[in-house]
Design an enzyme around this catalytic site. Structure first.
Site, short mmCIF file in Angstrom:
data_model
loop_
_atom_site.label_atom_id
_atom_site.label_comp_id
_atom_site.label_asym_id
_atom_site.label_seq_id
_atom_site.Cartn_x
_atom_site.Cartn_y
_atom_site.Cartn_z
N HIS A 80 0.97 -1.21 0.03
CA HIS A 80 -0.01 -0.10 0.06
C HIS A 80 0.87 1.17 -0.08
O HIS A 80 1.81 1.40 0.89
CB HIS A 80 -1.00 0.03 1.20
CG HIS A 80 -1.82 1.20 1.31
ND1 HIS A 80 -3.08 1.37 0.60
CD2 HIS A 80 -1.73 2.50 1.94
CE1 HIS A 80 -3.57 2.51 0.88
NE2 HIS A 80 -2.72 3.17 1.56
N ASP A 159 -14.94 2.72 7.14
CA ASP A 159 -14.04 3.71 6.70
C ASP A 159 -14.50 4.56 5.73
O ASP A 159 -14.42 5.76 5.31
CB ASP A 159 -12.86 2.94 6.28
CG ASP A 159 -11.68 3.85 5.69
OD1 ASP A 159 -11.37 4.81 6.55
OD2 ASP A 159 -11.54 3.60 4.58
N ARG A 166 -14.43 13.02 7.06
CA ARG A 166 -13.10 13.52 7.41
C ARG A 166 -12.89 14.54 6.40
O ARG A 166 -12.39 15.61 6.78
CB ARG A 166 -12.34 12.49 7.63
CG ARG A 166 -12.31 11.53 9.00
CD ARG A 166 -11.58 10.50 9.05
NE ARG A 166 -10.04 10.85 8.64
CZ ARG A 166 -9.15 9.85 8.18
NH1 ARG A 166 -9.64 8.76 7.70
NH2 ARG A 166 -7.93 10.17 8.10
N SER A 181 -7.73 3.95 9.27
CA SER A 181 -8.31 3.90 8.14
C SER A 181 -7.68 3.18 6.94
O SER A 181 -8.27 2.22 6.30
CB SER A 181 -8.27 5.29 7.24
OG SER A 181 -8.75 5.26 5.95
N LYS A 185 -8.61 -1.53 5.84
CA LYS A 185 -8.82 -2.09 4.70
C LYS A 185 -7.83 -3.09 4.40
O LYS A 185 -7.98 -4.13 3.75
CB LYS A 185 -8.76 -0.92 3.61
CG LYS A 185 -9.80 0.02 3.69
CD LYS A 185 -9.83 1.17 2.65
CE LYS A 185 -8.80 2.25 3.26
NZ LYS A 185 -9.18 3.63 2.83
N1 URA Z 1 -5.93 6.80 2.62
C1 URA Z 1 -6.61 6.27 3.29
O1 URA Z 1 -7.19 5.31 3.17
N2 URA Z 1 -7.21 6.88 4.45
C2 URA Z 1 -6.67 8.10 4.93
O2 URA Z 1 -7.08 8.30 5.97
C3 URA Z 1 -5.86 8.77 4.38
C4 URA Z 1 -5.15 8.09 3.15
#
Ligand code: URA
Length: 444
Positions: A80, A159, A166, A181, A185
């Site tokens: 990621h 999320d 947010r 967050s 995932k």
């Molecule tokens: N990427 C995400 O998936 N979440 C965040 O809060 C910031 C970047």
């Protein structure tokens, strides 16, 4: 909910039960946005303990599907990136890992604002399907060692809802909120090895090294508590990664790397990320040996072979893999020249990403449709000496591009000075730190 907000406002730790109650209630729609916004703001100000951050992550992960990758034959890995400009590493690292017997079952996102998304790059390939059923996804990983699909709405829906909130309540830039967050995932997506590329600099969420390190450490801790092998590197986003920015242009650059050609910074980043995955899978002892294996995988053509199979397995026409030049489509080319002579002391990477977005290569709003052919090529990077009138960037534009805004972004992005950059600045590598594995040092 009132008492939970009050507690966080007074900087008192929330219990596991309270955190699950909030996330379950908010996902169901029982907790209104205004109360959730107040809690998120209190978290921004007062932070969260490691235990609270882990509980928040798990509560968000359990709000939707938890993928079980047991049907996948080999050990599974995921990577990621926290979002950058010109970052096409997934298209290179996944085939390298797969060629070495590590299955990459990857879910990726679309780009928004100045940052690009892997799914948009793959969508630029004729016929390629970024949406597969779970069955097809797993079959694809088993047949060619990798698959990359668009993240389903059923993955961590809490999320999804919280991120949208947010975004409009100025509560994105909190380390526990970003870490939970991202990791919710990743944990829900099921891979056993997680490699995180935390970007740092003008094109990233984290503008300085200390914040990037804290975010990386927080995510590693969550991964470990979640029983995943988790590693991170902190990498430089003070200039675009590689030379090409824009969707089809980035696929082109990725294929060049798989042919063993292309820019040093991009190759270096891919070797580091691959090395971390190989360490996690027990196939390399350290970064150095992992890089050597990854390099050989490119040189032998094995990574390119996996890439071709992967494109075909997801329905894409893979003829471009042997002849990447066909990916460069006719567009209007505009050269942006240096206004003065001197050293390039900084490149505002966010502005480079925005230039590509204005040309039509990215989205200002989620609903925007992107043009796969537009984008830009960066000819001059930080630290180089340029003469007035030399080309810094070539824009690839189309009639619908907002070329004026793109040009403005490029001219604002480059700072040129008569002073030579300091030695520290000039010798800065793309990877700034390795976390979770032994740091090989700068002289590798
Ligand atoms: N990427 C995400 O998936 N979440 C965040 O809060 C910031 C970047």
């Amino acid at each position: 909910m009132y008492n939970i907000i009050l507690k966080k406002k007074r900087n008192i730790e929330l219990s596991t039960e309270e955190i699950y109650k909030v996330i379950e209630g908010y996902t169901r729609g029982d907790i209104p946005d205004y109360q959730m916004s107040a809690l998120l703001m209190a978290i921004c100000f007062n932070g969260m303990s490691e235990r609270e951050t882990f509980d928040l992550t798990m509560a968000m992960a359990y709000s939707g599907d938890m993928l079980k990758l047991e049907r996948i034959h080999n050990i599974t890995a995921d990577k990621h990136s926290t979002g950058g400009v010109g970052d096409k590493t997934s298209l290179i690292v996944a085939p390298i890992a797969a060629a070495n017997g590590v299955s990459m079952a990857k879910m990726s996102g679309k780009g928004l604002g100045h940052t690009g998304g892997t799914i948009d790059k793959l969508d630029s390939i004729p016929g390629f399907r970024t949406e597969l059923s779970e069955e097809e996804f797993i079959d694809c990983v088993n047949s060619c060692g990798m698959a990359i699909i668009s993240q389903s709405g059923e993955l961590a829906p809490a999320d999804k809802k919280m991120y949208a909130l947010r975004d409009v309540t100025a509560t994105v830039d909190s380390i526990p909120l970003i870490a939970s967050s991202i990791m919710s995932k990743k944990l829900a997506a099921g891979a056993k090895i997680i490699v995180l590329d935390v970007k740092c600099g003008s094109g990233a969420f984290m503008k300085n090294f200390e914040d990037a390190k804290k975010l990386a450490e927080t995510m590693i801790e969550i991964g470990k508590r979640g029983d995943r092998k988790t590693y991170a590197l902190i990498s430089d986003m003070d200039q675009p990664l590689g030379d090409y920015v824009g969707n089809r242009l980035e696929v082109y650059e990725a294929v060049k790397i798989l042919h063993g050609e292309g820019t040093e910074d991009l190759m270096d980043a891919c070797l580091d990320l691959s090395a971390m995955i190989l360490i996690g899978a027990g196939k390399a002892g350290d970064i150095e040996s992992g890089r050597t294996i990854a390099k050989k995988t490119i040189e032998s053509g094995e990574a390119l072979r996996v890439f071709k199979n992967f494109i075909a397995a997801q329905g894409g026409d893979n003829t471009f893999a042997d002849n990447p030049e066909i990916l460069i489509k006719p567009t209007n080319k505009i050269e942006v020249k240096a206004g003065k002579t001197g050293y390039i002391t900084s490149i505002d990477t966010e502005k480079i990403g925005l230039a590509s977005m204005y040309l039509g290569g990215g989205r200002q709003k989620k609903e925007d449709v992107i043009d796969p052919d537009v984008g830009l090529v960066v000819h001059r990077k930080k630290g180089s000496f340029v003469n007035a009138g030399e080309t810094l960037v070539t824009l690839f534009s189309k009639p619908l591009s907002n070329t004026e805004q793109a040009l403005e972004c490029i001219s604002e992005a480059y700072k040129i000075s008569p002073e030579m950059p300091s030695e520290d600045e000039a010798s800065k590598k793309h990877t700034l730190a390795y976390l979770g594995v032994e740091d090989p040092g700068v002289d590798r």
